[in-house]
Design an enzyme around this catalytic site. Structure first.
Site, PDB file in Angstrom:
ATOM      1  N   ASN A   7     -17.840   9.790  -3.794  1.00 28.84           N
ATOM      2  CA  ASN A   7     -19.198   9.263  -3.827  1.00 28.84           C
ATOM      3  C   ASN A   7     -20.119  10.284  -3.138  1.00 28.84           C
ATOM      4  OD1 ASN A   7     -21.581   7.968  -2.875  1.00 28.84           O
ATOM      5  ND2 ASN A   7     -20.658   5.993  -3.332  1.00 28.84           N
ATOM      6  N   HIS A  10     -24.403  10.492  -0.156  1.00 27.34           N
ATOM      7  CA  HIS A  10     -24.923  10.927   1.148  1.00 27.34           C
ATOM      8  C   HIS A  10     -25.282  12.412   1.197  1.00 27.34           C
ATOM      9  CE1 HIS A  10     -24.768   6.966   2.536  1.00 27.34           C
ATOM     10  NE2 HIS A  10     -23.452   6.869   2.532  1.00 27.34           N
ATOM     11  N   HIS A  47     -24.636   6.188  -6.752  1.00 32.45           N
ATOM     12  CA  HIS A  47     -25.302   4.880  -6.761  1.00 32.45           C
ATOM     13  C   HIS A  47     -26.800   5.092  -6.941  1.00 32.45           C
ATOM     14  CE1 HIS A  47     -25.827   0.803  -4.403  1.00 32.45           C
ATOM     15  NE2 HIS A  47     -26.478   0.810  -5.549  1.00 32.45           N
ATOM     16  N   ARG A  49     -29.812   3.490  -6.635  1.00 34.25           N
ATOM     17  CA  ARG A  49     -30.341   2.250  -6.045  1.00 34.25           C
ATOM     18  C   ARG A  49     -31.723   1.933  -6.602  1.00 34.25           C
ATOM     19  NH1 ARG A  49     -28.286   0.224  -1.168  1.00 34.25           N
ATOM     20  NH2 ARG A  49     -30.322  -0.744  -1.022  1.00 34.25           N
ATOM     21  N   ARG A  53     -33.209   5.289  -2.624  1.00 32.72           N
ATOM     22  CA  ARG A  53     -33.081   5.752  -1.234  1.00 32.72           C
ATOM     23  C   ARG A  53     -32.416   7.123  -1.138  1.00 32.72           C
ATOM     24  NH1 ARG A  53     -29.715   1.485   2.219  1.00 32.72           N
ATOM     25  NH2 ARG A  53     -31.543   0.267   1.688  1.00 32.72           N
ATOM     26  N   GLU A  74     -22.605   3.503  -9.720  1.00 32.30           N
ATOM     27  CA  GLU A  74     -22.725   2.258  -8.959  1.00 32.30           C
ATOM     28  C   GLU A  74     -24.130   1.749  -9.169  1.00 32.30           C
ATOM     29  OE1 GLU A  74     -21.970   2.553  -4.803  1.00 32.30           O
ATOM     30  OE2 GLU A  74     -19.942   3.250  -5.151  1.00 32.30           O
ATOM     31  N   THR A 105     -20.456 -13.771   2.010  1.00 32.10           N
ATOM     32  CA  THR A 105     -20.490 -13.592   3.475  1.00 32.10           C
ATOM     33  C   THR A 105     -19.725 -12.331   3.876  1.00 32.10           C
ATOM     34  OG1 THR A 105     -18.652 -15.112   3.546  1.00 32.10           O
ATOM     35  CG2 THR A 105     -20.795 -15.997   4.170  1.00 32.10           C
ATOM     36  N   GLU A 155     -13.313  -3.562  -7.673  1.00 30.32           N
ATOM     37  CA  GLU A 155     -13.182  -2.630  -6.548  1.00 30.32           C
ATOM     38  C   GLU A 155     -13.159  -3.480  -5.289  1.00 30.32           C
ATOM     39  OE1 GLU A 155     -15.455   0.998  -6.473  1.00 30.32           O
ATOM     40  OE2 GLU A 155     -15.535   0.980  -4.273  1.00 30.32           O
ATOM     41  N   HIS A 200     -15.076   1.761   0.468  1.00 33.52           N
ATOM     42  CA  HIS A 200     -16.055   1.508   1.535  1.00 33.52           C
ATOM     43  C   HIS A 200     -15.402   1.716   2.898  1.00 33.52           C
ATOM     44  CE1 HIS A 200     -20.166   0.291   2.520  1.00 33.52           C
ATOM     45  NE2 HIS A 200     -19.614   0.054   3.696  1.00 33.52           N
TER      46      HIS A 200
HETATM   47  N1  PXP Z   1     -17.529   1.890  -3.190  1.00 33.42           N
HETATM   48  C1  PXP Z   1     -18.698   1.207  -3.253  1.00 33.42           C
HETATM   49  C2  PXP Z   1     -18.829   0.123  -4.281  1.00 33.42           C
HETATM   50  C3  PXP Z   1     -19.758   1.523  -2.396  1.00 33.42           C
HETATM   51  O1  PXP Z   1     -20.913   0.854  -2.484  1.00 33.42           O
HETATM   52  C4  PXP Z   1     -19.594   2.573  -1.471  1.00 33.42           C
HETATM   53  C5  PXP Z   1     -20.712   2.927  -0.554  1.00 33.42           C
HETATM   54  O2  PXP Z   1     -21.755   3.493  -1.250  1.00 33.42           O
HETATM   55  C6  PXP Z   1     -18.380   3.261  -1.455  1.00 33.42           C
HETATM   56  C7  PXP Z   1     -17.353   2.885  -2.308  1.00 33.42           C
HETATM   57  C8  PXP Z   1     -18.147   4.422  -0.550  1.00 33.42           C
HETATM   58  O3  PXP Z   1     -18.201   4.005   0.782  1.00 33.42           O
HETATM   59  P1  PXP Z   1     -18.161   5.104   1.925  1.00 33.42           P
HETATM   60  O4  PXP Z   1     -19.377   5.952   1.769  1.00 33.42           O
HETATM   61  O5  PXP Z   1     -18.149   4.301   3.168  1.00 33.42           O
HETATM   62  O6  PXP Z   1     -16.903   5.903   1.708  1.00 33.42           O
END
Ligand code: PXP
Length: 250
Positions: A7, A10, A47, A49, A53, A74, A105, A155, A200
């Site tokens: 991913n 960032h 992703h 968004r 962002r 995503e 939650t 996922e 995640h």
């Molecule tokens: N999978 C999904 C569905 C996510 O939303 C994210 C975060 O954007 C990730 C994986 C990757 O998470 P991380 O950046 O914490 O590795």
């Protein structure tokens, strides 16, 4: 073999911190994706968004052009983004919550509450040749609703597992409960014919503990790889993660 989707959101987060709204700037998430592929990852995840962002529209179109492995978009189940995805035609979409009311939650998508609209979107994507994943907590009701919605993948949200994991957890694992839920969730999903991804908060330290979860197809990992890349470069960061993932026995 367990697959790695990197991913690259960032990378764009860092760029937007300096160049927000400028339509240019460094570091370039597309160049990062190419380095990840050169290092041997199996797919690129981004992703788009609704609030833009980090990843911008031009990023995903460029990614669609250059990604040679598989592109996983995503996205929220929002009309504007659905329309973009249907034109973009990524290999996969992973539907994720962006708004408070879409979240359970535990932080995953509330498929039970939104089964009808998620099913409609799932159909549209499948008709366009795009496979669909739903990002959910390891909750039996959510897993069963995902199967009813006709998703190809779930996922599993590993955020709670990752949060509860610390150095001391290796000796007295508070994550054991969550791990049990992830194991049961993966088994239930597999029995319903769903393919199981996870993601995640995963990193090289907590990942070996996750390997107790069966049936995993692909991990989506972002933050820890991009963070590590600051020190060792993207290719090495991806290769380090792939080396840890070789320990998965399924
Ligand atoms: N999978 C999904 C569905 C996510 O939303 C994210 C975060 O954007 C990730 C994986 C990757 O998470 P991380 O950046 O914490 O590795």
């Amino acid at each position: 073999m367990l697959k790695l989707g990197v991913n690259i959101d960032h990378v764009a987060t860092v760029r937007e911190a300096r160049y927000r709204g400028r339509g240019r700037g460094e570091p370039d998430p597309v160049a990062a994706a190419q380095l990840c592929e050169a290092a041997g990852c199996h797919g690129i995840t981004a992703h788009l968004r609704e609030d833009r962002r980090h990843i911008q529209d031009r990023d995903i179109w460029k990614l669609r052009e250059v990604v040679k492995t598989r592109l996983n978009l995503e996205m929220a189940n929002a009309p504007e983004i659905v329309e973009i995805a249907l034109k973009l035609k990524p290999n996969f979409v992973c539907l994720v919550p962006e708004r408070r009311q879409e979240v359970t939650t535990e932080g995953g998508l509330d498929v039970v509450a939104a089964e009808k609209s998620l099913t409609e979107t799932r159909k549209k994507m499948n008709d366009a040749g795009i496979e669909v994943s739903l990002f959910i907590a390891p909750d039996e009701r959510q897993i069963e609703a995902s199967a009813r919605a006709g998703a190809q993948f779930i996922e599993l949200h590993t955020g709670t597992f990752a949060e509860s994991f610390s150095e001391s957890a290796i000796r007295h694992p508070p994550s054991a409960n969550e791990l049990r839920r992830l194991i049961a969730g993966a088994q239930r999903a597999f029995s319903l014919g769903l393919k199981v991804n996870a993601g995640h908060g995963l990193n090289c330290v907590n990942l070996p503990a996750l390997f107790a979860v069966p049936h995993l197809v692909e991990l989506n990992i972002g933050h820890s790889i991009v963070s590590r890349a600051v020190f060792v470069g993207m290719e090495t960061a991806v290769q380090e993660m792939l080396a840890v993932m070789k320990g998965y026995r399924g």
